[in-house]
Design an enzyme around this catalytic site. Structure first.
Site, PDB file in Angstrom:
ATOM      1  N   GLU A  22       0.857  -1.194   0.000  1.00 27.63           N
ATOM      2  CA  GLU A  22       0.000   0.000   0.000  1.00 27.63           C
ATOM      3  C   GLU A  22       0.890   1.240   0.000  1.00 27.63           C
ATOM      4  O   GLU A  22       2.077   1.164   0.353  1.00 27.63           O
ATOM      5  CB  GLU A  22      -0.902  -0.003   1.237  1.00 27.63           C
ATOM      6  CG  GLU A  22      -0.134  -0.026   2.549  1.00 27.63           C
ATOM      7  CD  GLU A  22      -0.901   0.597   3.706  1.00 27.63           C
ATOM      8  OE1 GLU A  22      -1.494   1.664   3.522  1.00 27.63           O
ATOM      9  OE2 GLU A  22      -0.881   0.018   4.803  1.00 27.63           O
ATOM     10  N   LYS A  82      -6.026  10.335   0.607  1.00 21.17           N
ATOM     11  CA  LYS A  82      -6.054   8.943   1.085  1.00 21.17           C
ATOM     12  C   LYS A  82      -7.260   8.241   0.473  1.00 21.17           C
ATOM     13  O   LYS A  82      -8.391   8.714   0.617  1.00 21.17           O
ATOM     14  CB  LYS A  82      -6.141   8.986   2.610  1.00 21.17           C
ATOM     15  CG  LYS A  82      -6.328   7.640   3.285  1.00 21.17           C
ATOM     16  CD  LYS A  82      -6.494   7.836   4.795  1.00 21.17           C
ATOM     17  CE  LYS A  82      -7.118   6.615   5.447  1.00 21.17           C
ATOM     18  NZ  LYS A  82      -7.540   6.869   6.832  1.00 21.17           N
ATOM     19  N   ALA A 138     -12.745   0.149   6.433  1.00 21.71           N
ATOM     20  CA  ALA A 138     -13.136  -0.649   5.263  1.00 21.71           C
ATOM     21  C   ALA A 138     -12.135  -1.780   5.003  1.00 21.71           C
ATOM     22  O   ALA A 138     -12.398  -2.670   4.199  1.00 21.71           O
ATOM     23  CB  ALA A 138     -13.246   0.255   4.041  1.00 21.71           C
ATOM     24  N   LYS A 156      -3.742  -1.829  14.176  1.00 26.97           N
ATOM     25  CA  LYS A 156      -3.079  -0.691  14.781  1.00 26.97           C
ATOM     26  C   LYS A 156      -3.406  -0.588  16.258  1.00 26.97           C
ATOM     27  O   LYS A 156      -4.518  -0.877  16.693  1.00 26.97           O
ATOM     28  CB  LYS A 156      -3.490   0.584  14.044  1.00 26.97           C
ATOM     29  CG  LYS A 156      -2.856   0.637  12.665  1.00 26.97           C
ATOM     30  CD  LYS A 156      -3.471   1.711  11.828  1.00 26.97           C
ATOM     31  CE  LYS A 156      -4.925   1.401  11.548  1.00 26.97           C
ATOM     32  NZ  LYS A 156      -5.570   2.461  10.783  1.00 26.97           N
TER      33      LYS A 156
END
Ligand code: PSU
Ligand code: MN
Length: 308
Positions: A22, A82, A138, A156
């Protein structure tokens, strides 16, 4: 609309292992300058050292790019938009100049390009206080509906780990502990819920991928790789830093997609050891992902990563 870089295209055609990456984590939305570039340098080196080709993903000039070249990567690292999975199509349709992709968007692109393995630091999940805010990344839904192996160090640190783990079960995402029977807690190796499956090498993950395809499992597999021992942080320090960062983000009124970058930035500022730990775990995940990608290539009967 979907542009596969030349090195990645050649690798896919030749059966060379490929690992999707990513771009949000390597932009300033993920890590502060210059740690973001340092993180990318080490992650891609780890992928290459294991004989795989990195495929950095993002949106550039209205195209979804899988396998950014050097100049394209540089543009992505300074990208400020983003993009989650739902943002991809509108961004491409509108000809967006630069957009960085999150886990959800990148997993979507990896599946579209036929890449079976993806590495990141930590996936998004259920935020603390989600009962009130409804804030659930998501990333979880994307894991559930694309046949891509995602390697992360759990979720996270500032999320509700237990609730995220529950949601993964509800969504039918298989979670394999990489040489652990505990769901890792990002900066800390243990601390998460007990896992039902443990794997020890890439071949075992490849076997799970093969079984998932044979049994018609529609979605992906999450491989949970704890942060390396030497990079692990103290749980108490992290807990304190996280509550501070969360309170700061809440006080500043961030919402939607801006919440995660705001907390990450506050965390990076709060404790000097956080950024190096983030880089170390991302690098380790990249090495694990490359090993899995290599095992999948060497067991071609494992099955292609077609979407349902
Ligand atoms: N974890 C990190 N750094 C990051 C992210 C996660 O350590 O930059 C990014 C990933 O791109 C992830 C996204 O997909 O945050 C999740 O954002 P949200 O919570 O808005 O879904
Ligand atoms: Mn969110």
């Amino acid at each position: 609309m979907l542009h596969i870089g030349s090195e990645v295209g050649a690798a896919l055609a030749a059966g060379t292992p490929v690992v999707a990456l990513e771009s949000t984590i390597f932009s300033e939305l993920g890590l502060p300058e210059p740690a973001n570039r340092e993180c990318f340098r080490r992650v891609q080196a780890a992928v290459r050292a294991a004989g795989a080709v990195p495929a950095l993903c993002g949106v550039l000039d209205g195209r979804a790019v899988v396998g950014a070249n050097f100049a394209e990567a540089e543009r992505l690292f300074s990208g400020a938009a983003k993009l989650g999975a739902r943002d991809l199509a509108p961004a491409v349709a509108a000809g967006l100049a630069v957009g960085v992709t999150t886990v959800s968007a990148t997993v979507t692109l990896a599946a579209a390009a036929g890449i079976e393995v993806f590495a990141t630091g930590g996936i998004g999940g259920v935020h603390r206080g989600a009962a009130h805010s409804g804030d659930v990344s998501a990333d979880l839904e994307a894991l559930a509906c694309h046949r891509v192996v995602v390697v992360s160090s759990g979720v996270k640190a500032f999320l509700d780990v237990a609730l995220t783990f529950e949601r993964l079960e509800t969504l039918g995402v298989a979670v394999l502990g990489w040489r652990t029977d505990r769901f890792p807690a990002f900066y800390v190796r243990d601390g998460g819920p007990k896992l039902t499956s443990t794997v020890h090498d890439g071949t075992q993950v490849a076997a799970a991928v093969r079984a998932a395809a044979a049994l018609g499992h529609p979605g992906g597999i999450l491989v949970a790789n704890p942060i390396p021992h030497e990079a692990e942080l103290d749980a108490g320090t992290i807990a304190e830093a996280v509550s501070g960062a969360e309170a700061a983000a809440r006080h500043d009124g961030f919402s939607g997609g801006d919440v995660t970058p705001a907390i990450l930035a506050a965390l990076a500022e709060s404790t000097g050891a956080i950024v190096p730990a983030n880089i170390a775990l991302a690098e380790s995940n990249a090495a694990v992902a490359a090993e899995i990608a290599a095992a999948l290539v060497h067991h071609p009967e494992v099955g292609a990563g077609a979407d349902h």
